[in-house]
Design a protein around this motif. Structure first.
Motif, mmCIF file in Angstrom:
data_model
loop_
_atom_site.group_PDB
_atom_site.id
_atom_site.type_symbol
_atom_site.label_atom_id
_atom_site.label_comp_id
_atom_site.label_asym_id
_atom_site.label_seq_id
_atom_site.Cartn_x
_atom_site.Cartn_y
_atom_site.Cartn_z
ATOM 1 N N GLN A 167 -8.887 4.269 -2.437
ATOM 2 C CA GLN A 167 -9.888 3.825 -1.473
ATOM 3 C C GLN A 167 -11.282 3.809 -2.088
ATOM 4 N N THR A 184 0.857 -1.183 0.000
ATOM 5 C CA THR A 184 0.000 0.000 0.000
ATOM 6 C C THR A 184 0.891 1.230 0.000
ATOM 7 N N THR A 204 0.980 5.392 0.297
ATOM 8 C CA THR A 204 0.189 6.505 0.817
ATOM 9 C C THR A 204 0.715 7.790 0.204
ATOM 10 N N GLU A 255 -3.770 9.617 1.403
ATOM 11 C CA GLU A 255 -4.683 8.632 0.813
ATOM 12 C C GLU A 255 -3.927 7.351 0.504
ATOM 13 N N ASP A 256 -4.527 6.212 0.855
ATOM 14 C CA ASP A 256 -3.911 4.912 0.624
ATOM 15 C C ASP A 256 -4.291 4.365 -0.750
#
Length: 118
Positions: free
Chosen positions: A67, A30, A32, A36-37
């Motif tokens: 997301q 993931t 970031t 925001e991921d």
């Protein structure tokens, strides 16, 4: 299919670039960005060699989903602004992706050492 060829390919440019794509198991990485991921599922790593210099990882473009489920690409520049070494502040996980791609690129003659391991 019948196929034939005459001659050997010769590169005309002094700068050689090779892109290597690798699929990543969903949910294992993931990224970031701006809070925001993004769930990464593919990486395209570009290696370059100028004037016969050793191979260097120039950039990696990640294909991911935000997301909201929408696809997004995130490109990370791996060389510093003077193009003479690795960019600082790149997460270790990104360098691991580059090393995985370099393993695949070994078939085309790329030998690569991650920053700090030379």
């Amino acid at each position: 299919m019948s196929l034939s060829a005459i001659g050997d390919p010769v590169l005309l440019q002094d700068d050689i670039q090779v892109s290597v794509g690798i699929d990543l198991r969903p949910g294992t990485l993931t990224l970031t960005r701006n809070g925001e991921d993004f769930a990464v599922h593919h990486a395209l790593v570009e290696f370059t060699s100028a004037d016969g210099d050793p191979w260097a990882a120039q950039e990696v473009t990640f294909s991911a989903k935000g997301q909201d489920g929408k696809p997004v690409e995130i490109t990370v520049d791996l060389l510093n602004d003077t193009w003479d070494g690795p960019r600082t502040g790149v997460p270790d996980a990104v360098w691991k992706v580059v090393a995985l791609a370099a393993t695949s690129a070994g078939d085309v003659g790329i030998t690569y050492v991650p920053p700090g391991r030379a």
